[in-house]
Structure formats: structure tokens, C-alpha cells
Design an enzyme around this catalytic site. Structure first.
Site, PDB file in Angstrom:
ATOM      1  N   CYS A  15     -33.240 -22.415  11.455  1.00 38.90           N
ATOM      2  CA  CYS A  15     -32.823 -23.069  10.202  1.00 38.90           C
ATOM      3  C   CYS A  15     -32.999 -22.123   9.023  1.00 38.90           C
ATOM      4  O   CYS A  15     -33.525 -22.512   7.975  1.00 38.90           O
ATOM      5  CB  CYS A  15     -33.620 -24.354   9.995  1.00 38.90           C
ATOM      6  N   ALA A  16     -32.566 -20.893   9.194  1.00 39.67           N
ATOM      7  CA  ALA A  16     -32.684 -19.901   8.129  1.00 39.67           C
ATOM      8  C   ALA A  16     -31.841 -20.302   6.923  1.00 39.67           C
ATOM      9  O   ALA A  16     -30.888 -21.079   7.030  1.00 39.67           O
ATOM     10  CB  ALA A  16     -32.241 -18.530   8.650  1.00 39.67           C
ATOM     11  N   ALA A  19     -28.104 -19.897   7.145  1.00 40.77           N
ATOM     12  CA  ALA A  19     -27.505 -20.927   7.998  1.00 40.77           C
ATOM     13  C   ALA A  19     -27.327 -22.220   7.228  1.00 40.77           C
ATOM     14  O   ALA A  19     -26.255 -22.854   7.288  1.00 40.77           O
ATOM     15  CB  ALA A  19     -28.372 -21.156   9.236  1.00 40.77           C
ATOM     16  N   LEU A  20     -28.348 -22.622   6.481  1.00 37.30           N
ATOM     17  CA  LEU A  20     -28.289 -23.886   5.750  1.00 37.30           C
ATOM     18  C   LEU A  20     -27.260 -23.840   4.627  1.00 37.30           C
ATOM     19  O   LEU A  20     -26.515 -24.807   4.415  1.00 37.30           O
ATOM     20  CB  LEU A  20     -29.671 -24.219   5.172  1.00 37.30           C
ATOM     21  N   ARG A  21     -27.209 -22.722   3.902  1.00 35.62           N
ATOM     22  CA  ARG A  21     -26.341 -22.647   2.724  1.00 35.62           C
ATOM     23  C   ARG A  21     -24.893 -22.366   3.073  1.00 35.62           C
ATOM     24  O   ARG A  21     -23.983 -22.883   2.415  1.00 35.62           O
ATOM     25  CB  ARG A  21     -26.829 -21.557   1.768  1.00 35.62           C
ATOM     26  N   LEU A  77     -31.754 -15.761  12.878  1.00 36.32           N
ATOM     27  CA  LEU A  77     -33.189 -15.473  12.855  1.00 36.32           C
ATOM     28  C   LEU A  77     -33.469 -14.146  12.153  1.00 36.32           C
ATOM     29  O   LEU A  77     -32.557 -13.342  11.936  1.00 36.32           O
ATOM     30  CB  LEU A  77     -33.707 -15.413  14.295  1.00 36.32           C
ATOM     31  N   HIS A  82     -33.697 -10.756  16.693  1.00 35.55           N
ATOM     32  CA  HIS A  82     -32.330 -10.837  17.204  1.00 35.55           C
ATOM     33  C   HIS A  82     -32.231 -10.394  18.657  1.00 35.55           C
ATOM     34  O   HIS A  82     -31.583 -11.049  19.477  1.00 35.55           O
ATOM     35  CB  HIS A  82     -31.396  -9.975  16.352  1.00 35.55           C
ATOM     36  N   LYS A 100     -26.532  -9.911  10.640  1.00 29.76           N
ATOM     37  CA  LYS A 100     -26.738  -8.478  10.630  1.00 29.76           C
ATOM     38  C   LYS A 100     -28.142  -8.152  10.136  1.00 29.76           C
ATOM     39  O   LYS A 100     -28.719  -8.964   9.396  1.00 29.76           O
ATOM     40  CB  LYS A 100     -25.669  -7.782   9.770  1.00 29.76           C
ATOM     41  N   ASP A 180     -31.930  -5.097   5.178  1.00 26.75           N
ATOM     42  CA  ASP A 180     -31.432  -6.306   4.524  1.00 26.75           C
ATOM     43  C   ASP A 180     -30.205  -6.042   3.659  1.00 26.75           C
ATOM     44  O   ASP A 180     -29.154  -6.631   3.872  1.00 26.75           O
ATOM     45  CB  ASP A 180     -32.540  -6.936   3.679  1.00 26.75           C
TER      46      ASP A 180
END
Length: 324
Positions: A15-16, A19-21, A77, A82, A100, A180
Site C-alpha cells: 500500500c505504498a 499505489a494509493l495516489r 514496494l 523488488h 523503478k 529515487d
């Protein structure tokens, strides 16, 4: 009448925030995909996320991978996790869309890509900006000679300071500016200049209070000697752009990597005749990424070799690094 293919049944590992946004709403809205389940190690978090997006909660990543009603998984994740879960998903027979970088080690990336090919599964790295139409427009301008012969490429993706608890500052999770934000300008260089880039040198800044790099720059070059300058960081004024310089012109793209779907982007073209703006209609790169993944599964498209090229260059930048 040819029947429409059944939607690709997708499960999500974790639920990173991204993913949510972005990705869960995009999967839920796609007519070509069906968001089936979301897994978390926290049952309450899985339940809350699933309720918000109209799918089923699953406790634990293994349980989701054991679910035969799921065709593909999305892996948002932290980067250091990964490799383990992408391999587990491929071994379970799932197609995989992973955030990525795919892994933090080029040989591991190569192994996972080989595993995907051997099992005839799709493995795609979720670099969304390459699916926005304006980058195709930029390629067309360059190919048509709008700026003459290539002379330089510059790109930057930097964001303001992260809270001390941010996972991007945790080395055990694959944190750091290179992993990042550095992926974005590097991928932009590969997208516009092609393969064969070589690393000349790099600097990664790691302040005493952090265990990861929070700023960096890399200098690369094409086989023809065109210099490539990349900047990235987690403690900066916001920068999100790239520039392609030619013998008699320059193309500048602002908000290059993360435009919202309703944003009307513009490409600035500077030449001796003046400056003009090349308009591009709004585009939803997140929805386009979902569509590209579904199409890859339906058409049995093998992994894109640029993923390994990018991973190899990230390793090379680390090897070439000078740390102040």
C-alpha cells in the site's frame, strides 16, 4: 463481432503512497484491467485500501501470489524489496509491473529479465513519463532537424527535503537520491539519445546525518561524444525538466516527469529565429502506463532491454562516484 478480451486481473503487493495516489485509481478506472485484490502485511491497511478501491483485501504478499484468480501483480514496494517479490511473482506465474528501479543491482536485474523471458511472463518497469505524448513530439522535432545536430543533453529531477523518517532515507530499503530521483533524468537520456551511453564521472553527496546520498550529479556521453549532464536530489528546490541542445536550437521541457493528467504541457523551442511554444494536448501518463502493461501481456511482448541498460548505467554511476 469480435468479443473484447477479458480484463487483465491485477493484484497489488503493498500500500505504498504511489499505489494509493496514482496506480490503484488507474487500474480501477481502466476498462482493460480489473483490480482484484491488494495485499499488505497489515490486515487493517489492506482492508481500508481495498474498500476505497472496490477490491478484495489480502493479508500477506504470499497469499496474493497463491491466488489463481490473479493474472498480474503490481509491485510498489521499496526498491530493495523488488528483487525478492518480483522473482516470487514470476515464479508463481504472474506478469509483473514493478516500480523503478526494478532492482538496485544490474546483475539481479539481468537475472529477473531472463526469468521473465524463460517463463513467458511480462516484466515491465513502471517508468510512466515515457508514455506521455509530448516526448514523442520532442523526438519528432529532433528527427526533423528543428535544433540541428545534437550538442548536449541536460536533465534534472530534484525534490525538497524529505522528513527524517522517509523510507527514501533508509539504506536497507534501497533509499538514496540516485535510486529515487536519479532514475528519471537517466531514463530521459536513454529515451532521447538511445543506447550506448558511457559514464564519465559522478558525484554523490551523503551528509553526515544521513546514511544515503541525498544529492548527486553524473556526466555521461554518447558514442558520438555528445555530453549528458544529470542532476538529482532529495534536498533541493524543486527541479523537473530536461533540455536538448543542438547546433542551432534548443528544446526545453518543464514538468517533464510527473505532469498531472489535466496539465497542458508546452515544449519550448529556441532558435536564432526566436522562441516558440509547441503545444501538446493534456495526456494521462499513468493511464497510458497501465494500458501499455496490459497490451504487453496481451501481445506477449518481451522485456524492454532499456531496463538492463539503465540498471547497468546506475551501477556505473555508483562505481564512478566521488563522495565529497
Amino acid at each position: 463481432m469480435t468479443p473484447h478480451p477479458a480484463p487483465l486481473r491485477v493484484g497489488v503487493l503493498g500500500c505504498a503512497d504511489i499505489a494509493l495516489r496514482r496506480m490503484l485509481p488507474a487500474f480501477a478506472a481502466s476498462p482493460a484491467a480489473a483490480l482484484v485484490a491488494v495485499a499488505s502485511r497489515d490486515p487493517a491497511k489492506a482492508a481500508a485500501t481495498a474498500a476505497r478501491h472496490g477490491c478484495r483485501p489480502v493479508h500477506g504478499y504470499e497469499a496474493l501470489l497463491d491466488d489463481d484468480t490473479i493474472d498480474a501483480v503490481y509491485v510498489p514496494l521499496p526498491a530493495a524489496l523488488h528483487a525478492r517479490w518480483v522473482e516470487a511473482a514470476l515464479t508463481a506465474g504472474k506478469h509483473v509491473l514493478a516500480e523503478k528501479p526494478l532492482t538496485t543491482h544490474a546483475p539481479t536485474t539481468a537475472r529477473l529479465l531472463a526469468l521473465a523471458r524463460s517463463r513467458r511472463r511480462v516484466l515491465m518497469e513502471n517508468v510512466m513519463f515515457v508514455h506521455h505524448r509530448r516526448h514523442t513530439t520532442v523526438r519528432t522535432l529532433v528527427a526533423e532537424g528543428a535544433i540541428g545536430e545534437l550538442r548536449a543533453f541536460r536533465a534534472a529531477f530534484c525534490v525538497p527535503r524529505r522528513p527524517a523518517t522517509d523510507i527514501r532515507l533508509r539504506p536497507e530499503l534501497g533509499g538514496g537520491a540516485l535510486w529515487d530521483t536519479g532514475v528519471y533524468p537517466l531514463r530521459a537520456a536513454l529515451h532521447h539519445l538511445g543506447t550506448g551511453l558511457r559514464t564519465t564521472g559522478a558525484v554523490l553527496t551523503r551528509p553526515d546525518e544521513h546514511a544515503v546520498d541525498t544529492a548527486g550529479a553524473a556526466l555521461l556521453h554518447t558514442p558520438d561524444g555528445v555530453p549528458v549532464h544529470l542532476d538529482f536530489g532529495l534536498d533541493h528546490v524543486y527541479l523537473n525538466a530536461y533540455e536538448i541542445v543542438g547546433s542551432h536550437g534548443r528544446i526545453h521541457v518543464d514538468r517533464a516527469f510527473t505532469p498531472p493528467p489535466d496539465h497542458t504541457p508546452a515544449i519550448r523551442l529556441d532558435t536564432p529565429d526566436g522562441t516558440r511554444t509547441v503545444p501538446v494536448p493534456p495526456d494521462d501518463q499513468v493511464a497510458n502506463s497501465v494500458a501499455a502493461f496490459v497490451a504487453a501481456v496481451r501481445d506477449d511482448i518481451p522485456p524492454d532491454p532499456v531496463v538492463l541498460e539503465q540498471a547497468t548505467l546506475l551501477d556505473a554511476i555508483r562505481t564512478a562516484t566521488t563522495t565529497p
